[in-house]
Scaffold this active site. Structure first.
Site, PDB file in Angstrom:
ATOM      1  N   LYS A   1       0.847  -1.207   0.000  1.00 28.51           N
ATOM      2  CA  LYS A   1       0.000   0.000   0.000  1.00 28.51           C
ATOM      3  C   LYS A   1       0.883   1.259   0.000  1.00 28.51           C
ATOM      4  O   LYS A   1       0.643   2.198  -0.727  1.00 28.51           O
ATOM      5  CB  LYS A   1      -0.911  -0.014   1.233  1.00 28.51           C
ATOM      6  CG  LYS A   1      -1.866   1.144   1.279  1.00 28.51           C
ATOM      7  CD  LYS A   1      -2.901   1.018   2.383  1.00 28.51           C
ATOM      8  CE  LYS A   1      -3.815   2.241   2.354  1.00 28.51           C
ATOM      9  NZ  LYS A   1      -4.805   2.240   3.450  1.00 28.51           N
TER      10      LYS A   1
ATOM     11  N   GLU B   1      10.998  -4.771   3.436  1.00 29.91           N
ATOM     12  CA  GLU B   1      11.034  -6.209   3.134  1.00 29.91           C
ATOM     13  C   GLU B   1      10.524  -6.463   1.716  1.00 29.91           C
ATOM     14  O   GLU B   1      11.104  -7.239   0.955  1.00 29.91           O
ATOM     15  CB  GLU B   1      10.163  -6.997   4.128  1.00 29.91           C
ATOM     16  CG  GLU B   1      10.632  -6.929   5.576  1.00 29.91           C
ATOM     17  CD  GLU B   1      10.021  -5.775   6.347  1.00 29.91           C
ATOM     18  OE1 GLU B   1       9.613  -4.771   5.707  1.00 29.91           O
ATOM     19  OE2 GLU B   1       9.978  -5.858   7.589  1.00 29.91           O
TER      20      GLU B   1
ATOM     21  N   GLY C   1      -4.722  -1.414   5.440  1.00 24.85           N
ATOM     22  CA  GLY C   1      -3.768  -2.432   4.987  1.00 24.85           C
ATOM     23  C   GLY C   1      -4.186  -3.848   5.317  1.00 24.85           C
ATOM     24  O   GLY C   1      -4.045  -4.764   4.516  1.00 24.85           O
ATOM     25  N   ARG C   2      -4.784  -4.031   6.520  1.00 24.64           N
ATOM     26  CA  ARG C   2      -5.144  -5.398   6.923  1.00 24.64           C
ATOM     27  C   ARG C   2      -6.461  -5.857   6.293  1.00 24.64           C
ATOM     28  O   ARG C   2      -6.898  -6.973   6.512  1.00 24.64           O
ATOM     29  CB  ARG C   2      -5.186  -5.550   8.432  1.00 24.64           C
ATOM     30  CG  ARG C   2      -5.723  -4.387   9.183  1.00 24.64           C
ATOM     31  CD  ARG C   2      -5.288  -4.431  10.650  1.00 24.64           C
ATOM     32  NE  ARG C   2      -5.692  -3.210  11.348  1.00 24.64           N
ATOM     33  CZ  ARG C   2      -4.977  -2.104  11.353  1.00 24.64           C
ATOM     34  NH1 ARG C   2      -3.822  -2.072  10.688  1.00 24.64           N
ATOM     35  NH2 ARG C   2      -5.372  -1.023  11.999  1.00 24.64           N
TER      36      ARG C   2
ATOM     37  N   GLU D   1      -3.392  -5.652  15.422  1.00 25.12           N
ATOM     38  CA  GLU D   1      -2.941  -4.394  14.810  1.00 25.12           C
ATOM     39  C   GLU D   1      -4.044  -3.329  14.904  1.00 25.12           C
ATOM     40  O   GLU D   1      -3.767  -2.144  14.932  1.00 25.12           O
ATOM     41  CB  GLU D   1      -2.521  -4.605  13.349  1.00 25.12           C
ATOM     42  CG  GLU D   1      -1.637  -3.476  12.846  1.00 25.12           C
ATOM     43  CD  GLU D   1      -0.931  -3.791  11.534  1.00 25.12           C
ATOM     44  OE1 GLU D   1      -1.616  -3.848  10.489  1.00 25.12           O
ATOM     45  OE2 GLU D   1       0.289  -3.987  11.548  1.00 25.12           O
TER      46      GLU D   1
ATOM     47  N   HIS E   1      -2.970 -31.927  19.694  1.00 26.18           N
ATOM     48  CA  HIS E   1      -1.799 -32.749  20.051  1.00 26.18           C
ATOM     49  C   HIS E   1      -0.606 -31.894  20.412  1.00 26.18           C
ATOM     50  O   HIS E   1       0.527 -32.367  20.435  1.00 26.18           O
ATOM     51  CB  HIS E   1      -1.460 -33.684  18.879  1.00 26.18           C
ATOM     52  CG  HIS E   1      -2.532 -34.677  18.600  1.00 26.18           C
ATOM     53  ND1 HIS E   1      -2.594 -35.908  19.217  1.00 26.18           N
ATOM     54  CD2 HIS E   1      -3.624 -34.591  17.805  1.00 26.18           C
ATOM     55  CE1 HIS E   1      -3.673 -36.542  18.802  1.00 26.18           C
ATOM     56  NE2 HIS E   1      -4.314 -35.776  17.939  1.00 26.18           N
TER      57      HIS E   1
ATOM     58  N   LYS F   1      10.647  -0.080  12.445  1.00 26.76           N
ATOM     59  CA  LYS F   1      11.127  -0.052  11.056  1.00 26.76           C
ATOM     60  C   LYS F   1      12.306   0.929  10.934  1.00 26.76           C
ATOM     61  O   LYS F   1      13.325   0.631  10.315  1.00 26.76           O
ATOM     62  CB  LYS F   1      10.003   0.405  10.130  1.00 26.76           C
ATOM     63  CG  LYS F   1       8.817  -0.554  10.047  1.00 26.76           C
ATOM     64  CD  LYS F   1       7.741   0.038   9.148  1.00 26.76           C
ATOM     65  CE  LYS F   1       6.495  -0.813   9.132  1.00 26.76           C
ATOM     66  NZ  LYS F   1       5.422  -0.231   8.294  1.00 26.76           N
TER      67      LYS F   1
END
Ligand code: F6P
Length: 556
Positions: free
Chosen positions: A212, A218, A273-274, A359, A390, A517
């Site tokens: 965005k 990254e 963004g999410r 977030e 498990h 960041k």
């Protein structure tokens, strides 16, 4: 709730606190004994999704007070404000209109004006451009630079620029284009990227750069890696751009980075963004599903939106779920919330909900700029339920935490596979045992029947007791289809929206992620400095780590 600094000044909260002290030790199984209509009263059926919230420490009085709390907190107005495009993302001065995306293909929906333009029209244009692009890729009329059809799509993005697309692709791949292999790269880990690229053919690979901001390090690192891989694999430098599409709000940056205009898709500033899949980040899933099934996905969420907007709160699923979350978090002081899907295709759901909740609601300052004196978002975790049984259900059964959980399972497998009953059997069993537990007497009887000695029983029975009274919410859905997934994701989105309103916090910014960041950029320059320096500029704890890192690298 306009002037209250805390929803916990509301009359309903005081009544809830008194009520909590009265019922907190009540046994869920006793509530069932007293009322054989409990299951019916504490469940909601929305078409092909059934939600059972009866296995929680709540009574009808609890729900009544929680609903009163919702009314007093201004939730009704807050829902309207979101849907009509009010700038409820106040610190970023933006509207929040993922809901507008779901109505783009519906007839005669009213324009939703945001910053002077109709948001629905903007989103319709995004989806129409995606549809044309999807058709060309699927039909092979848009090919790689050497004239071959695309067979591989690699989504390069992180956070919401990966989680939404990845949830849809992993959940719905069985419905998808069998000629397309879709992979994801998010981490800047060079070995990981290399592994993924090794499996692809450069001539037939299309990368989708999803960002965005188009500034996420990254993602830009992986963009560079992908470009280099193409050139190193023989794709002419001038043709590399034919292997990249991009999704961003920052169109200028994307064009400057070499993306071709008709390979560039918009994500609007009013799509958080999410929630990216409800805009340009829907590109990768759309390439998999094709336009019709992607439209089904949108229409499923639209159905949930209509219910969320119109249902009275007492029958409004996201409202009820959000209120139960508050009950667990702020009254039972539960620290976590776990999501356990029994269907493997939903294995990404816990990750998606984790970002959505932590977030959005991982905040400690309220809308009036004051520090809150109550809990906000829990820690959200989860994994495929069969594996969880498990690995971590031991704690859920005998640990010291009250850990609310969601259990989800299908009635039908996606392609009609047999034996789906085993998922439901485990789901229902776990929910029942978490609720009923196993008493000392029951264990003694069980061990006696095995012929165990009195001595053994006396020594071990205590370790076998299951306290029970552990809450769970069960979702049963008919079959995981694009439409069902749209419905389900929208339920979680609105449930988390309800939490944020009741906590009186801004759920649509994420200022907390920025400092890390910036610091990473600073430390990276120290780590990559070639000149040997034993006194980096960082603080001791970091300087120490930098020095060890360098020693390990150079073998000094
Ligand atoms: O750092 C958090 C975040 O901004 C998320 O909100 C977002 O989904 C992710 O990073 C990726 O951001 P972008 O889509 O701008 O690359």
């Amino acid at each position: 709730m306009t002037n209250s600094f805390s929803p916990y000044d509301l009359p309903a909260e005081k009544q809830l606190a008194q009520h909590f002290n009265k019922i907190k030790n009540i046994k869920i199984k006793d509530l069932f004994e007293k009322d054989h209509k409990r299951f019916e009263k504490f469940s909601i059926k929305n078409g092909d999704i059934f939600t059972d919230y009866s296995k929680n420490i709540i009574t009808e009085k609890t729900l009544e007070l929680l609903l009163e709390f919702a009314e007093q907190s201004g939730l009704k107005q807050a829902i309207e404000d979101m849907f009509c495009g009010k700038k409820i993302n106040a610190t970023e001065q933006r509207a929040v209109l993922h809901t507008a995306a779901r109505s783009v293909f519906k007839k005669n929906n009213n324009p939703i004006v945001s910053d002077g333009a109709d948001a629905t029209e903007k989103l319709r244009k995004v989806f129409e451009k995606i549809a044309v692009f999807t058709k060309k890729i699927t039909a092979g009329t848009k090919k790689g630079s050497t004239g071959k059809n695309f067979t591989h799509v690699i989504n390069i993005g992180i956070g919401g620029s990966e989680l939404g697309p990845k949830l849809l692709v992993s959940a719905l791949k069985t419905f998808g284009n069998k000629n397309l292999t879709i992979k994801f790269i998010s981490s800047p880990d060079p070995s990981h990227a290399k592994q993924i690229l090794k499996q692809a053919n450069p001539e037939t690979t299309l990368f989708i750069i999803v960002s965005k901001s188009f500034t996420t390090k990254e993602t830009l690192t992986n963009y560079k890696t992908a470009r280099k891989w193409l050139v190193d694999s023989g794709i002419k430098k001038e043709n590399v751009k034919k292997h990249f599409a991009a999704v961003s709000e920052n169109q200028k940056e994307a064009l400057n980075a070499g993306i071709l205009p008709d390979y560039l898709f918009k994500t609007e500033n009013f799509i958080n963004g999410r929630c990216g899949v409800w805009s340009g980040a829907g590109l990768t899933p759309s390439l998999l599903l094709g336009n019709d099934l992607f439209a089904d996905f949108l229409s499923g969420a639209y159905e949930t939106d209509i219910n969320f907007k119109s249902q009275p709160f007492e029958k409004n699923l996201p409202v009820i779920l959000g209120l139960i979350d508050i009950w667990h978090r702020n009254f039972f002081k539960a620290q976590t919330w776990a999501i356990f899907p029994y269907e493997q295709a939903l294995s990404m759901l816990p990750f998606y909900v984790a970002q959505l909740c932590m977030e959005s609601n991982g905040k400690s300052i309220n809308k009036q700029g004051k520090k809150i004196n109550y809990a906000s978002a829990p820690i959200v975790w989860g994994m495929p339920a069969p594996n969880a049984q498990h690995s971590c259900f031991q704690l859920l059964h005998q640990g010291t935490n009250l850990a609310p959980i969601d259990l989800l399972s299908p009635a039908l497998a996606q392609n009609g596979e047999k034996n789906v009953e085993v998922l439901a059997a485990n789901h229902f069993a776990q929910a029942e045992v978490l609720m009923n537990g196993e008493t000392n007497a029951e264990i003694h009887n069980k061990l006696k029947k095995t012929g165990a000695s009195e001595n053994f029983i006396n020594k071990t029975a205590a370790h076998m007791i299951l306290q029970g009274n552990r809450p769970s919410i069960s979702f049963i859905y008919k079959k995981l289809t694009p439409k069902l997934l749209g419905k389900l994701i929208a339920i979680y989105e609105h449930r988390i929206f309800v939490q944020g309103i009741l906590w009186n916090i801004f759920s649509f910014d994420q200022w907390g992620v920025e400092a890390g960041k910036r610091m990473a950029d600073k430390i990276l320059s120290e780590l990559t400095e070639t000149k040997k320096k034993n006194n980096p500029k960082s603080v001791d704890s970091t300087a120490g780590l930098i020095n060890i890192f360098k020693q390990f690298q150079t073998g000094d």
